[in-house]
Motif scaffolding. Structure first.
Motif, short mmCIF file in Angstrom:
data_model
loop_
_atom_site.label_atom_id
_atom_site.label_comp_id
_atom_site.label_asym_id
_atom_site.label_seq_id
_atom_site.Cartn_x
_atom_site.Cartn_y
_atom_site.Cartn_z
N TYR A 574 0.85 -1.18 0.00
CA TYR A 574 0.00 0.00 0.00
C TYR A 574 0.89 1.24 0.00
N ARG A 575 0.30 2.39 -0.22
CA ARG A 575 1.02 3.65 -0.04
C ARG A 575 0.11 4.66 0.63
N TRP A 576 0.73 5.47 1.46
CA TRP A 576 0.00 6.54 2.13
C TRP A 576 -0.26 7.65 1.11
N ILE A 577 -1.47 8.16 1.11
CA ILE A 577 -1.91 9.11 0.08
C ILE A 577 -0.99 10.34 0.01
N ASP A 578 -0.60 10.85 1.17
CA ASP A 578 0.17 12.10 1.17
C ASP A 578 1.67 11.87 1.34
N GLU A 579 2.15 10.66 1.00
CA GLU A 579 3.57 10.36 1.13
C GLU A 579 4.21 10.23 -0.25
N THR A 580 5.40 10.77 -0.39
CA THR A 580 6.20 10.61 -1.60
C THR A 580 7.59 10.12 -1.21
N ALA A 581 8.38 9.76 -2.22
CA ALA A 581 9.74 9.32 -1.94
C ALA A 581 10.56 10.44 -1.32
N ALA A 582 10.21 11.68 -1.69
CA ALA A 582 10.95 12.83 -1.16
C ALA A 582 10.41 13.29 0.19
N LYS A 583 9.16 12.95 0.49
CA LYS A 583 8.52 13.39 1.73
C LYS A 583 7.92 12.17 2.42
N GLN A 584 8.75 11.51 3.24
CA GLN A 584 8.31 10.28 3.87
C GLN A 584 7.67 10.55 5.23
N THR A 585 6.85 9.61 5.66
CA THR A 585 6.09 9.77 6.90
C THR A 585 6.48 8.68 7.90
N ALA A 586 5.94 8.81 9.09
CA ALA A 586 6.14 7.79 10.14
C ALA A 586 4.81 7.10 10.46
N TYR A 587 3.91 7.07 9.47
CA TYR A 587 2.59 6.50 9.71
C TYR A 587 2.65 5.02 10.08
N ASP A 588 3.62 4.30 9.54
CA ASP A 588 3.72 2.87 9.86
C ASP A 588 3.98 2.65 11.34
#
Length: 663
Positions: A574-588
Motif C-alpha cells: 500500500y502507499r500513504w496518500i500524502d507520502e512521496t519518496a521525497a517526503k516520507q512519513t512515520a505513519y507505519d
C-alpha cells in the motif's frame, strides 16, 4: 514445499440422454438410465466458501438436492430437508444443495436460504458442469451417493423422511443396496443448453487449432512449457489429447489454472483464471472426444521454452549461498547474510528468482541491513526487500513511478525455508534485480506490512476453525495488493475493509486456499482505505483427517515457522496518500502500535478486554490488567499497552514493516 496431488478420474464421463417422459401420479419421472458413478467437482457455496465432493470420501453417504431460488417445490420441501439433515448428519451423512440454474446469484440464494431456514451448504454450479454430469433434470431432485464407489445409488424425490432418499440412506447405513433406486420428481425442469443435439454437434466442431490451442497458449503455457514449473509441457495436440481427462478433472475441481481468488469478488491484474466460457468450451470439447479438426497445431509449431529470466536479463544477479538439504527431518530457517554488492545507491523497480530445487524451497525473503547491524541476526534489522520467492510468485514488479531504494554498503539478509522431500539435494538460488536508470528517481513509494495473528490455536480433529485479525490504518491509504499465506491446514481466507462507520466491504475472497501456490493478488485499480479503517483478515483451518495434507489431525496446532505448524499471514502492499519518496512519513509506526490489539480484539472496539486476552502474552498481561487500564474503562488501548511493548523490546509479534522506498 510444493505438493502435487492428482485425484484420478473415476469412470467415464456421465452423458445421460433423455429417453422420454413417464407420467406417474401427475409427476414427471427422471431419466431411466441406470445409476452411475460421479466424478469429483469443487464448487463455491452461497456463502463464498468451497466444497469438494471427494472430501467426503469417508462419509457413509452424500446427499445432493437440486435447488433453485424462488422454487415453490423447494419451499414445500423445507421441513423434509431439515428432517433429513437433522436425522442423518449426526450419523456422518453430508447433505448439500446444488444450484445448477446457471442464473441465480449467491446473494439471492443465501438470502432465500436464510429466510427459509435452510442450513445445508448451497453449491453454486454456475457452469452447470456438476449438475450436467449427475444427469440432473429437475429442481428438488435428490441424489444419494455412496462414497465407497462414488456411485449414485438413488435419484428421485426427497421423500417424507421415511421414503425416497431416507429409505436409500437407511439401506446404505445398514450396509445394503437400496431397494428403490429411482422415483418421480415434481420440480420445475432445469435447462441444460449443452445437452441438446445441436449443442453436442457444435461441441464436435470446436476447433482445436482456432479455439482450444489459443486458450492453452494464453492461460497454461506459462507453466506447461519446456523447462516450466509444471511437470509436463503441452507441446502439441497429441499431448493435450493424452492429458484431456486430467484437464477436465482439474477444471471441474478448480485446481487449474492455479488461481484461487474468487472471480465474484474484486478484479485483479494478471488474472490467471479461465473465464466461465473458456471452462465450458474446454470441457465440451474434451467430452466430445477432443477432436483434432483442421488447421495448424501452433502448440507443436511454436517451441515454448521457459526463459532463463522471465523479465529479461537482470541488471544485477545475486547468488544466494547454496545449501545441502537432507533427505528427511526438519530444517530450521536459514539466515545467510551477504555483503551488499552495490557501490552506489540504486532504485529497484523489479526482481525475479531462479530456484533449482522447487520441490524443496518453500520461500525466500530478504531485506537490506544497514552497516554495522548484520550480526544482530534474524529479521530484526531488515529494511526494504531485495527480492524473494514463493511457488507461483517468483517475480515482483513495482507499479510505474514506484521503486525501492537500496543504499550502497551494508548487507543483504535472506530467510530461506527448506522442506526435505526424501532425497538429499544441493539447493542453489539466484535473485535477479532490475533498477531504474542512474539518476532516474520514482516519485512515489510503496509500503509493505502484514496482518498476522500469532495467537492462533487450532483444536485437534476440527474441520473448520476460524481465526480473525486486523490492521488499523490511521491515515488514508491506497491498497495495491495482498498475499494470503497459511500452511497445510489453511483452507480459506478473505480480506475486508471495515470502515470507520462499522460497515464492511469484502475485497478479496479465497474460497479454497492452496498451499502449493502463493499468489500476489494485485488489484486492477488500487483500493482506497480511508483513515480510521481496519483491514480485516479471516482464515479457516481444517485440522481433521479429511484434510489429506494434514500432518497430524490429533494435534492441537499453534503458530510456527515449519509447514507442519501454522501461520496467519496476509501481506499488504500500500502507499500513504500524502507520502512521496521525497517526503516520507512515520505513519507505519502509528500502525504498529495497534497490531497487538488487532490480534485479540474480537469485538472490534479498538481495545482488548480481559476476556479477549490470548496466548502466553495474554497470560502475562492478565494479572496486571487493572493496573494497565489507566482510564478504568475495562479495555486496554494502544497507549495503555505501551509499557508492555517496551518490555517486549519493540512492536508485537510479526515481521517488521518493509519500507519499499527509503533513503
Amino acid at each position: 514445499m510444493r505438493r502435487v496431488m492428482i485425484v484420478p478420474t473415476l469412470g467415464l464421463a456421465l452423458s445421460m440422454s433423455l429417453i422420454g417422459a413417464i407420467q406417474a401420479i401427475g409427476a414427471q419421472a427422471v431419466s431411466t438410465a441406470a445409476p452411475s458413478q460421479v466424478d469429483n467437482f469443487r464448487l463455491v457455496t452461497a456463502t463464498g466458501h468451497s466444497e469438494d465432493l471427494y472430501r467426503y470420501h469417508d462419509a457413509p453417504a452424500v446427499v445432493l438436492v437440486m435447488y433453485q431460488v424462488a422454487s415453490p417445490e423447494i419451499r414445500k420441501l423445507v421441513p423434509a430437508l431439515e428432517q433429513i439433515n437433522a436425522t442423518y448428519t449426526p450419523k456422518g451423512v453430508k447433505v448439500m444443495m446444488l444450484n445448477s440454474s446457471g442464473k441465480d446469484t449467491r446473494a439471492a440464494a443465501l438470502a432465500e436460504a436464510t429466510r427459509l431456514g435452510l442450513t445445508q451448504p448451497i453449491l453454486m454450479d454456475e457452469n452447470q458442469l456438476a449438475g450436467d454430469q449427475l444427469g440432473a433434470e429437475r429442481v428438488s431432485e435428490a441424489f444419494v451417493i455412496d462414497p465407497r464407489t462414488w456411485r449414485i445409488v438413488y435419484r428421485g424425490a426427497l421423500g417424507d423422511g421415511k421414503t425416497g432418499a431416507a429409505s436409500a440412506l437407511d439401506a446404505l447405513l445398514a450396509g445394503k443396496a437400496p431397494a428403490v433406486t429411482q422415483t418421480p420428481v415434481t420440480g420445475a425442469k432445469i435447462s441444460f443448453p449443452n445437452r441438446s443435439a445441436e449443442a453436442k454437434a457444435a461441441a464436435e466442431k470446436i476447433s482445436y487449432s482456432h479455439t482450444i490451442a489459443p486458450i492453452i497458449e494464453t492461460k497454461c503455457i506459462a507453466c506447461h512449457e519446456q523447462g516450466g514449473i509444471a511437470p509436463f509441457a503441452l507441446d502439441g495436440y497429441a499431448k493435450v489429447k493424452g492429458f484431456a481427462p486430467m484437464i477436465r478433472e482439474t477444471l471441474r475441481t478448480g485446481r487449474m489454472p492455479p488461481w484461487d481468488a474468487d472471480p465474484k469478488v474484486g478484479h485483479f491484474k494478471e488474472d490467471k483464471s479461465l473465464s466461465p466460457e473458456q471452462i465450458k468450451t474446454m470441457v465440451r470439447w474434451i467430452e466430445a472426444g477432443a477432436p483434432r479438426g483442421d488447421g495448424p497445431d501452433r502448440l507443436a509449431q511454436v517451441r515454448h521454452v521457459a526463459p532463463e529470466w522471465p523479465l529479461g536479463k537482470p541488471d544485477l544477479v545475486i547468488e544466494i549461498p547454496s545449501y545441502k538439504i537432507p533427505a528427511s527431518g526438519v530444517v530450521d530457517y536459514q539466515y545467510p547474510v551477504m555483503t551488499n554488492p552495490l557501490t552506489e545507491g540504486r532504485w529497484l523497480k523489479a526482481s525475479t528468482a531462479r530456484v533449482q530445487q522447487r520441490q524443496a524451497v518453500h520461500h525466500i525473503l530478504s531485506g537490506y541491513i544497514p552497516a554495522g547491524q548484520s550480526k544482530l541476526g534474524g529479521m530484526t534489522t531488515w529494511g526494504g526487500s531485495i527480492g524473494g520467492y514463493t511457488v507461483g510468485m517468483e517475480s515482483i514488479v513495482q507499479p510505474a513511478g514506484i521503486g525501492s531504494y537500496i543504499p550502497a554498503g551494508g548487507s543483504i539478509g535472506y530467510q530461506l525455508h527448506y522442506t526435505p522431500f526424501g532425497k538429499e539435494v544441493l539447493s542453489t538460488q539466484q535473485i535477479g534485480l532490475y533498477f531504474y536508470k542512474p539518476g532516474e528517481t520514482p516519485e512515489l513509494m510503496m509500503r509493505e506490512n502484514v496482518i498476522v495473528n500469532q495467537f492462533i490455536k487450532i483444536p485437534a480433529n476440527t474441520e473448520a476453525h476460524k481465526e480473525v485479525s486486523y490492521l488499523d490504518f490511521p491515515h488514508e491509504a491506497l491498497l495495491y495488493s495482498a498475499v494470503v499465506h497459511a500452511h497445510y491446514r489453511g483452507t480459506y481466507s478473505d480480506l475486508k475493509i471495515r470502515y470507520p462507520d462499522g460497515s464492511e466491504k469484502q475485497i478479496l475472497n479465497v474460497p479454497h486456499y492452496d498451499f502449493n501456490w502463493q499468489r500476489m493478488y494485485e488489484f486492477a485499480e488500487p483500493i482506497k482505505v480511508p483513515a480510521g479503517s481496519k483491514l480485516v483478515a479471516t482464515y479457516i483451518y481444517d485440522n481433521s483427517k479429511r484434510n489429506a495434507a494434514n500432518p497430524d489431525p490429533n494435534k492441537e496446532v499453534v503458530w510456527g515457522d515449519q509447514s507442519f505448524e501454522e501461520m496467519f499471514y496476509t501481506q499488504l502492499r500500500y502507499r500513504w496518500i500524502d507520502e512521496t519518496a521525497a517526503k516520507q512519513t512515520a505513519y507505519d509506526d502509528d500502525m504498529l502500535k495497534t497490531r497487538l490489539i488487532g490480534m485479540m480484539d474480537s469485538n472490534f472496539d479498538g481495545k482488548i478486554q480481559k476476556n479477549e486476552l490470548r496466548g502466553p502474552l495474554g497470560d502475562a498481561i492478565r494479572p496486571h490488567f487493572e493496573q494497565l487500564d489507566l482510564n478504568k474503562d475495562g479495555g486496554l488501548e494502544a497507549k495503555e499497552l505501551e509499557p508492555v511493548m517496551k518490555m517486549l523490546g519493540g512492536p508485537p509479534p510479526g515481521p517488521p514493516p518493509a519500507k519499499v522506498a527509503s533513503r
